[in-house]
Design an enzyme around this catalytic site. Sequence first.
Site, mmCIF file in Angstrom:
data_model
loop_
_atom_site.group_PDB
_atom_site.id
_atom_site.type_symbol
_atom_site.label_atom_id
_atom_site.label_comp_id
_atom_site.label_asym_id
_atom_site.label_seq_id
_atom_site.Cartn_x
_atom_site.Cartn_y
_atom_site.Cartn_z
ATOM 1 C CG ASN A 10 -1.710 1.212 1.435
ATOM 2 O OD1 ASN A 10 -1.780 2.047 0.522
ATOM 3 N ND2 ASN A 10 -2.333 1.347 2.588
ATOM 4 C CD1 TRP A 11 3.653 0.901 -2.587
ATOM 5 C CD2 TRP A 11 3.619 1.767 -4.648
ATOM 6 N NE1 TRP A 11 4.348 0.046 -3.408
ATOM 7 C CE2 TRP A 11 4.343 0.553 -4.682
ATOM 8 C CE3 TRP A 11 3.460 2.483 -5.838
ATOM 9 C CZ2 TRP A 11 4.918 0.046 -5.858
ATOM 10 C CZ3 TRP A 11 4.018 1.985 -7.004
ATOM 11 C CH2 TRP A 11 4.747 0.782 -7.014
ATOM 12 C CE LYS A 12 -0.022 3.122 4.705
ATOM 13 N NZ LYS A 12 0.125 3.188 6.154
ATOM 14 C CG HIS A 96 -5.539 1.847 5.246
ATOM 15 N ND1 HIS A 96 -5.059 2.818 6.097
ATOM 16 C CD2 HIS A 96 -4.553 0.916 5.136
ATOM 17 C CE1 HIS A 96 -3.827 2.488 6.470
ATOM 18 N NE2 HIS A 96 -3.504 1.329 5.898
ATOM 19 C CD GLU A 98 -2.663 5.397 6.850
ATOM 20 O OE1 GLU A 98 -2.653 5.444 5.612
ATOM 21 O OE2 GLU A 98 -1.770 4.814 7.508
ATOM 22 C CD GLU A 168 -3.343 -2.812 7.331
ATOM 23 O OE1 GLU A 168 -2.179 -2.937 6.938
ATOM 24 O OE2 GLU A 168 -4.063 -1.856 7.024
ATOM 25 N N GLY A 174 2.569 1.940 10.801
ATOM 26 C CA GLY A 174 3.505 3.051 10.652
ATOM 27 C C GLY A 174 4.230 3.412 11.940
ATOM 28 C CB SER A 212 5.307 -2.130 11.905
ATOM 29 O OG SER A 212 4.897 -0.815 12.222
ATOM 30 N N GLY A 233 2.951 -1.210 4.267
ATOM 31 C CA GLY A 233 3.016 0.211 3.936
ATOM 32 C C GLY A 233 4.453 0.619 3.689
ATOM 33 N N GLY A 234 5.105 1.166 4.723
ATOM 34 C CA GLY A 234 6.457 1.714 4.604
ATOM 35 C C GLY A 234 7.443 0.825 3.857
HETATM 36 P P1 PGA Z 1 3.010 0.046 7.635
HETATM 37 O O1 PGA Z 1 1.531 0.282 6.998
HETATM 38 O O2 PGA Z 1 3.525 -1.221 7.047
HETATM 39 O O3 PGA Z 1 3.784 1.254 7.233
HETATM 40 O O4 PGA Z 1 2.805 -0.055 9.115
HETATM 41 C C1 PGA Z 1 0.659 -0.780 6.823
HETATM 42 C C2 PGA Z 1 -0.624 -0.286 6.250
HETATM 43 O O5 PGA Z 1 -1.041 0.836 6.547
HETATM 44 O O6 PGA Z 1 -1.300 -1.002 5.470
#
Ligand code: PGA
Length: 251
Positions: A10-12, A96, A98, A168, A174, A212, A233-234
């Site tokens: 997920n490149w956000k 998600h 967010e 999640e 994050g 993470s 994500g990251g």
């Molecule tokens: P993260 O994000 O790996 O940076 O914790 C995961 C996500 O939001 O799907």
Amino acid sequence: MTQKNILAGNWKMNLGISESRELALDLSSLSGTLSKTEIWVAPSFVCIPAVVQATHGSPLRCGSQNVHWEAKGAYTGELSIAMLKECGCSFAIVGHSERRHIFGESSSLVAQRALAALSAELTTVLCIGEKLEERESGNTDNVLEEQLSPVLEKLTEQQASSLVIAYEPVWAIGTGKVASLTEIEEAHASIENYWKSRIQFAPCPPILYGGSVKPDNFEGIINIDLVAGALIGGASLNYDKMKAMADISES
Ligand code: PGA
């Protein structure tokens, strides 16, 4: 055949068009070498056409970070299923954390997104997860059920076949703070039990873990029986980290 592990990035709101194209090209070459692992990426909306074009013909799957339930209309800032399909998206992420916690999307609104996408046979990654205070007050299972319930209430057998769930925990996203293997195992088991108590016509969909995830902790996570892959994500913004996790998944 057993299902392949899914490594979904997920490149956000990261990476511009040329950066997205470059990373996607590298990942598409990698994905062509894998036999037990699928690589999925969800770039930002404006980068999707470039990624799809650059990776055409490879097994890499490109998806979107959200999707609207209506076919068209006055919905500023939203994208329809048909638009995403026309761009070459083969999946969409919905709910998600967010979206839920920064943009205030409720579980019933997320369910509208999910059910519409599923009706159109667009693979849908439905994200669910508890906040830290909800875990600490012993409410993890209730939160997961509250988030799943509006989708399960109306789900049909045909829709169920396109669903993927991503667990999640919000406090692990994050933050560098990954859930323990026991916490992941328990949450995934609780999701599967809840599914079985509500849905008789279809098996529980694949459940990804997210929060993470990185090469250092991936091995333990992917070896849990009920973990079908990871939503990353990251670490998904870095080719070497994705390659390291793909290697672990293949081994
Ligand atoms: P993260 O994000 O790996 O940076 O914790 C995961 C996500 O939001 O799907």
